[in-house]
Design an enzyme around this catalytic site. Structure first.
Site, PDB file in Angstrom:
ATOM      1  N   PHE A   1      22.291  -1.774  32.197  1.00  0.00           N
ATOM      2  CA  PHE A   1      21.715  -1.858  33.538  1.00  0.00           C
ATOM      3  C   PHE A   1      21.264  -3.277  33.858  1.00  0.00           C
ATOM      4  O   PHE A   1      21.504  -3.780  34.963  1.00  0.00           O
ATOM      5  CB  PHE A   1      20.538  -0.881  33.662  1.00  0.00           C
ATOM      6  CG  PHE A   1      19.982  -0.804  35.047  1.00  0.00           C
ATOM      7  CD1 PHE A   1      20.636  -0.069  36.032  1.00  0.00           C
ATOM      8  CD2 PHE A   1      18.822  -1.479  35.403  1.00  0.00           C
ATOM      9  CE1 PHE A   1      20.142  -0.004  37.332  1.00  0.00           C
ATOM     10  CE2 PHE A   1      18.321  -1.426  36.698  1.00  0.00           C
ATOM     11  CZ  PHE A   1      18.987  -0.683  37.660  1.00  0.00           C
TER      12      PHE A   1
ATOM     13  N   ASP B   1      26.824   1.926  29.138  1.00  0.00           N
ATOM     14  CA  ASP B   1      27.587   2.492  30.263  1.00  0.00           C
ATOM     15  C   ASP B   1      27.683   1.492  31.388  1.00  0.00           C
ATOM     16  O   ASP B   1      27.027   0.450  31.363  1.00  0.00           O
ATOM     17  CB  ASP B   1      26.888   3.757  30.783  1.00  0.00           C
ATOM     18  CG  ASP B   1      25.497   3.453  31.348  1.00  0.00           C
ATOM     19  OD1 ASP B   1      24.907   2.412  30.959  1.00  0.00           O
ATOM     20  OD2 ASP B   1      24.993   4.230  32.159  1.00  0.00           O
TER      21      ASP B   1
ATOM     22  N   ASP C   1      11.311   7.504  33.171  1.00  0.00           N
ATOM     23  CA  ASP C   1      10.715   6.180  32.959  1.00  0.00           C
ATOM     24  C   ASP C   1      10.797   5.433  34.267  1.00  0.00           C
ATOM     25  O   ASP C   1      11.703   5.681  35.083  1.00  0.00           O
ATOM     26  CB  ASP C   1      11.467   5.382  31.893  1.00  0.00           C
ATOM     27  CG  ASP C   1      12.706   4.710  32.458  1.00  0.00           C
ATOM     28  OD1 ASP C   1      13.724   5.405  32.634  1.00  0.00           O
ATOM     29  OD2 ASP C   1      12.661   3.496  32.772  1.00  0.00           O
TER      30      ASP C   1
ATOM     31  N   CYS D   1      -9.701   7.210  32.462  1.00  0.00           N
ATOM     32  CA  CYS D   1      -8.998   6.008  31.990  1.00  0.00           C
ATOM     33  C   CYS D   1     -10.006   4.899  31.664  1.00  0.00           C
ATOM     34  O   CYS D   1     -11.148   4.934  32.116  1.00  0.00           O
ATOM     35  CB  CYS D   1      -7.971   5.536  33.016  1.00  0.00           C
ATOM     36  SG  CYS D   1      -8.631   4.416  34.257  1.00  0.00           S
TER      37      CYS D   1
END
Lengths: 374, 374
Positions: free
Chosen positions: B93, B143, B271, B311
């Site tokens: 990519f 790919d 992701d 958090c």
């Protein structure tokens, strides 16, 4: 409020009791200019790197976000979520080093903001009001810091004005500490000795300051261009005229060697941007001297920055990894280096205090300097 | 190695057993392109924000510091001091999106490094060797990712070549996993479904992939310019032809809403750079929608980014403080925002798994989407 625990020659092992806890001295204050230490270091990180005192810059916070904002947010401690001592400088040094078109008059200084060019006036009263809004543990008096190259006549007149400004600072702080809406009504005030490299002006000023009941005494206007030898000489000449039963603060100093020499000459407090600034550039302090992680020889180095170091970087990451992060401009690289350097400084101060406690500072200093010179 | 625990419609609650521990799915992988999550987030921070899988980019690590360097340092896990699962993409990519002067041939892709213009060749075998050097838990097949606007004829030929490349990837990975000096001999391989927005090409490709024994199946080439509706349609058409008893990975996706829709259509792995990239720009996810901390209305806001959030940013710091840090360009501001956003995503995935476990994902999804739309 200051307790002198032990002395070795002129070196002092002491503690300063403040409304935000006890400061063990000698101490190195960790600089967080804009209410944060550069390099993505948060107040909660400071607990793991032995920070005792955080130092913030009045001028920067006055310009952004504004001291009124911080007052409305409950003061600097609440704003940055740090409940231990904070020292704020007076803003004077930044006015003289950062701002443009400044004009010094008896009432104070007229200048332009380095961010938006806005016209600002700051004098002793303004500096005290800003620092009272910030509600730091220790406020610094508003002074002029003349160049180390300034003419004697200029320095003499400047120091006299700094003394008059100190009187105004003290009066304004006393007023503010009694005002109803003041956040920290027990804010302390440190006065600042000036005089460039003229030891007689320094001594005369130190004598005058000593007669004013202040919480601590700083030596300012050093490490601004003069040689290390000149700085040490001025400390030797001047510190004996400052009260030994009060903390002494050497502003903006310095390298580990400068600090060891300063302690020997009676200094309690230090601050400097070196550990964080050098860390952001991959320059790291170790007991065997400084290393530059950008050096190719660290590419495959699986060791921590320093063997045996307990800092958050050394406990987990290798030189090779941190070098890669720095080269890839990953912020994490800077964060890890800054954490290491501050830990190194704070640990050295701990060692200095231990050595003073055991009466072997001289031997410790010699060994430390020899190690770092290798 | 993949265990399907529960299904609700097509949505799957599963777990993938790997040599670096069990991954509970659906899972959102946290992107650390150059072996670190942007925003000064370290591997030790990931434990506090519920990260299960870290994702690094093969192309970036091949270019800097070099996969051979990472192999010599003991692999990516040791290099970045993270012992839980890591997925590496194939590099394909980035070759197509970052590199210049690329030329695609049957053997692979010729291109120039985006850093120094150096000529590089990468094909299926090279990608597998690099990923084997990195020693990630899961490697992705090499790919081609054709544009969502590409012509049917081009896409058809490209997908056929991607299939041939996959065969070569599998053969090379099998060889590498048996080589003596391979760090992770149990590295997994996921194949990638392509076909742009042509559902029949996608389906045909999915059928072929299903017959190859792979550890997981990704849907690639989505979220690259097509509409959300087209993406959801392609998932609906294609995922049923991928093995339900293997994990499904929707690459590079996406917003919280995209993820909820993806889970509903049978996706296990996600992701995306959104949480870290948006965090660095002060754009924060909350259950009441996104907020932009640069907005002046947060100047005096003493609340955490989100009330009740566990958090590291919300447990200690206010919106007003973090806004100040962002405006003052203090790295700490970015760090706190990235930590919050990743925690938000990882917590949403936990909620999704809990909802699937209790059989009420549909209700959870509806409520979550409504909350975020307010």
């Amino acid at each position: 409020m200051y307790k002198l625990i032990k002395q070795e020659g002129r070196a002092k092992r002491g503690e300063l009791h403040t409304v935000h806890g006890v400061i063990q001295t000698p101490v190195f204050m960790n600089v967080g200019t804009a209410a944060a230490i550069k390099g993505a270091v948060a107040s909660e990180d400071l607990e793991g790197i032995k920070t005792q005192v955080e130092l913030s810059n009045t001028y920067h916070l006055h310009v952004r976000p504004g001291d009124e904002v911080i007052k409305k947010m409950g003061g600097l401690h609440k704003f940055m979520a740090w409940d231990k001592p904070i020292l704020t400088d007076s803003g004077g040094f930044q006015v003289f080093s950062l701002a443009s078109l400044r004009k010094i008059k008896e009432e104070g200084v007229y200048f332009q903001s380095h961010i938006d060019g806005r016209k600002i006036f700051m004098g002793p009263e303004e500096s005290m009001r800003i620092q009272s809004n910030l509600a730091s543990t220790i406020a610094m008096a508003f002074d002029e810091c003349p160049s180390s190259k300034a003419e004697r006549e200029y320095v003499q007149a400047s120091v006299e004005r700094t003394t008059r400004w100190l009187e105004r600072c003290r009066a304004e702080m006393n007023r503010l500490n009694e005002a109803e809406d003041t956040i920290n009504k027990k804010q302390m005030l440190f006065g600042i000795n000036q005089g460039a490299i003229f030891s007689d002006i320094r001594i005369e000023h130190a004598k005058i300051l000593s007669q004013m009941e202040l919480d601590g005494y700083a030596v300012g206007g050093l490490a601004v261009g003069e040689s290390h030898e000149e700085m040490y000489y001025i400390l030797e000449e001047t510190v004996p005229y400052l009260p030994a039963d009060k903390p002494t603060y050497l502003m903006g100093v310095g390298t580990p060697a400068n600090i060891l020499e300063g302690v020997e000459r009676g200094v309690d407090f230090f601050d400097c941007v070196y550990p964080s600034r050098n860390g952001r550039h991959g320059h790291l302090y170790t007991n065997q001297g400084k290393i530059n992680l950008f050096n190719a020889k660290y590419e495959l180095d699986e060791r921590p920055i320093e063997e045996g170091c307990g800092c958050p970087a050394c406990r987990r990451y290798s030189r090779g990894y941190i070098r890669h992060l720095l080269k890839a401009k990953e912020m994490l690289g800077m964060r890890l280096c800054v954490l290491h350097n501050l830990y190194f400084y704070n640990t050295m101060m701990e060692e200095i205090r231990d050595a003073l406690g055991e009466g072997n500072f001289a031997a410790y200093k010699k060994k430390k300097l020899e190690g770092m010179a290798t």
